[in-house]
Design an enzyme around this catalytic site. Structure first.
Site, PDB file in Angstrom:
ATOM      1  N   LEU A 166     -32.533 -23.107  14.695  1.00 31.92           N
ATOM      2  CA  LEU A 166     -32.867 -22.990  13.282  1.00 31.92           C
ATOM      3  C   LEU A 166     -32.035 -23.938  12.423  1.00 31.92           C
ATOM      4  O   LEU A 166     -30.830 -24.080  12.635  1.00 31.92           O
ATOM      5  CB  LEU A 166     -32.653 -21.550  12.801  1.00 31.92           C
ATOM      6  CG  LEU A 166     -33.526 -20.473  13.454  1.00 31.92           C
ATOM      7  CD1 LEU A 166     -33.241 -19.115  12.824  1.00 31.92           C
ATOM      8  CD2 LEU A 166     -35.004 -20.816  13.334  1.00 31.92           C
ATOM      9  N   GLY A 207     -27.272 -17.258  18.879  1.00 28.14           N
ATOM     10  CA  GLY A 207     -27.237 -16.756  17.510  1.00 28.14           C
ATOM     11  C   GLY A 207     -28.484 -17.102  16.724  1.00 28.14           C
ATOM     12  O   GLY A 207     -29.156 -16.221  16.176  1.00 28.14           O
ATOM     13  N   ASP A 208     -28.819 -18.402  16.626  1.00 33.21           N
ATOM     14  CA  ASP A 208     -30.030 -18.814  15.919  1.00 33.21           C
ATOM     15  C   ASP A 208     -30.851 -19.757  16.788  1.00 33.21           C
ATOM     16  O   ASP A 208     -31.499 -20.673  16.301  1.00 33.21           O
ATOM     17  CB  ASP A 208     -29.690 -19.468  14.572  1.00 33.21           C
ATOM     18  CG  ASP A 208     -28.812 -20.702  14.726  1.00 33.21           C
ATOM     19  OD1 ASP A 208     -28.336 -20.957  15.855  1.00 33.21           O
ATOM     20  OD2 ASP A 208     -28.608 -21.413  13.722  1.00 33.21           O
ATOM     21  N   GLU A 209     -30.826 -19.504  18.102  1.00 33.36           N
ATOM     22  CA  GLU A 209     -31.552 -20.325  19.061  1.00 33.36           C
ATOM     23  C   GLU A 209     -32.613 -19.487  19.770  1.00 33.36           C
ATOM     24  O   GLU A 209     -32.341 -18.353  20.194  1.00 33.36           O
ATOM     25  CB  GLU A 209     -30.590 -20.937  20.081  1.00 33.36           C
ATOM     26  CG  GLU A 209     -29.583 -21.897  19.465  1.00 33.36           C
ATOM     27  CD  GLU A 209     -28.638 -22.464  20.496  1.00 33.36           C
ATOM     28  OE1 GLU A 209     -28.568 -21.921  21.619  1.00 33.36           O
ATOM     29  OE2 GLU A 209     -27.964 -23.461  20.190  1.00 33.36           O
TER      30      GLU A 209
END
Length: 287
Positions: A166, A207-209
């Site tokens: 992201l 985490g944001d993957e």
């Protein structure tokens, strides 16, 4: 007073497990009292019936195979299947069974394990899913990739993975706090799921993957079409009480077998491609 042993059937009727006997054809010739508690049928209702007729249709073939192994002389312990209760719902059963050729019967004890099976399924789900978004986690993704690679190798149908990181999430998380960040991740997860084709899978691996597993994807061009669609779904701002949050994603693609023939190699290739795309985007002038 001299003690005498009661009839064996009275002892069996005290057991919480059901004790069953079937003849060589698989027809009930005896069931203990607990059979009615577990299966809903009284002994009088099942005597003479084929036991296989009460087995869940999806478990019938495996049950027939297990029964044949018992008839061949193998003591069967801890075999599980599902039976259809008299009222129509299924019950999970764990069996121990043995063939007694001198009596012409197969004797078995049945223990209901429906609650245990539900607990096992819940633990399996927790082990394979991200608790925040409900998406499959990296462990589940690795397992699904192994199956998908094996299938693609046999059929030649193709396979691709899309790695998404992201853009804009860290800034939103720092500005609005972790609670808002968690809600953004849940929103992203829903959008990505809605952008998948039938049979595809998206997992949260960091985490944001996120990683999308595209089964039957013939080449990088086809994977790029799906990846562009996923990015497009992230385009509209996320409207939360704390305000509007704009997100995007940097994307990397890897295809089987050109970019790797095992999960780790494919993921590493897609990860590198994603970071190369992110560096390129950061280097481009804004506006």
């Amino acid at each position: 007073m001299t003690a005498t042993l009661p009839p064996l059937t009275e002892v069996l009727d005290l057991l919480p497990d059901a004790v069953c006997m079937v003849d060589a054809d698989g027809r009930f010739v005896f069931v203990s009292a607990s059979f009615e508690r577990i299966f809903g049928y009284t002994p009088q209702e099942v005597l003479g019936l084929l036991a296989f007729d009460l087995v869940h249709p999806d478990d019938r073939a495996a049950t027939v195979e297990s029964a044949q192994r018992v008839m061949d002389g193998t003591l069967q312990r801890h075999f599980r299947n599902r039976y259809i209760h008299k009222d129509g719902h299924s019950v999970d059963i764990q069996w121990s069974a043995q063939w007694l050729p001198e009596y012409g019967v197969r004797i078995a004890s049945a223990r209901e394990v429906s609650e245990l099976r539900r607990a096992e399924l819940e633990l399996e789900h927790l082990a394979g899913h991200d608790p925040l978004t409900g998406l499959p986690n990296r462990h589940r993704l690795q397992r699904e990739m192994k199956f998908a690679i094996s299938h693609a190798a046999r059929t030649g149908e193709g396979l691709a993975v899309v790695y998404l990181d992201l853009d804009g999430f860290k800034a939103a998380n720092d500005r609005a706090g972790h609670e808002v960040g968690d809600r953004l991740l849940r929103e992203v997860a829903q959008r990505l799921q809605h952008g998948l084709r039938q049979g595809d899978l998206v997992a949260r691996v960091g985490g944001d993957e996120f990683v999308a597993l595209l089964r039957g994807c013939r080449d990088a061009e086809a994977a790029r079409v799906v990846a562009d669609g996923l990015r497009a779904r992230l385009g509209p701002p996320c409207a939360l009480p704390e305000g509007l949050f704009q997100l995007d994603a940097s994307v990397g693609i890897a295809c089987f077998p050109a970019d790797g023939t095992d999960p780790d190699t494919l993921l590493a290739h897609a990860d590198r491609a994603m970071y190369a795309a992110k560096r390129l985007r950061l280097a481009l002038p804004s506006g």
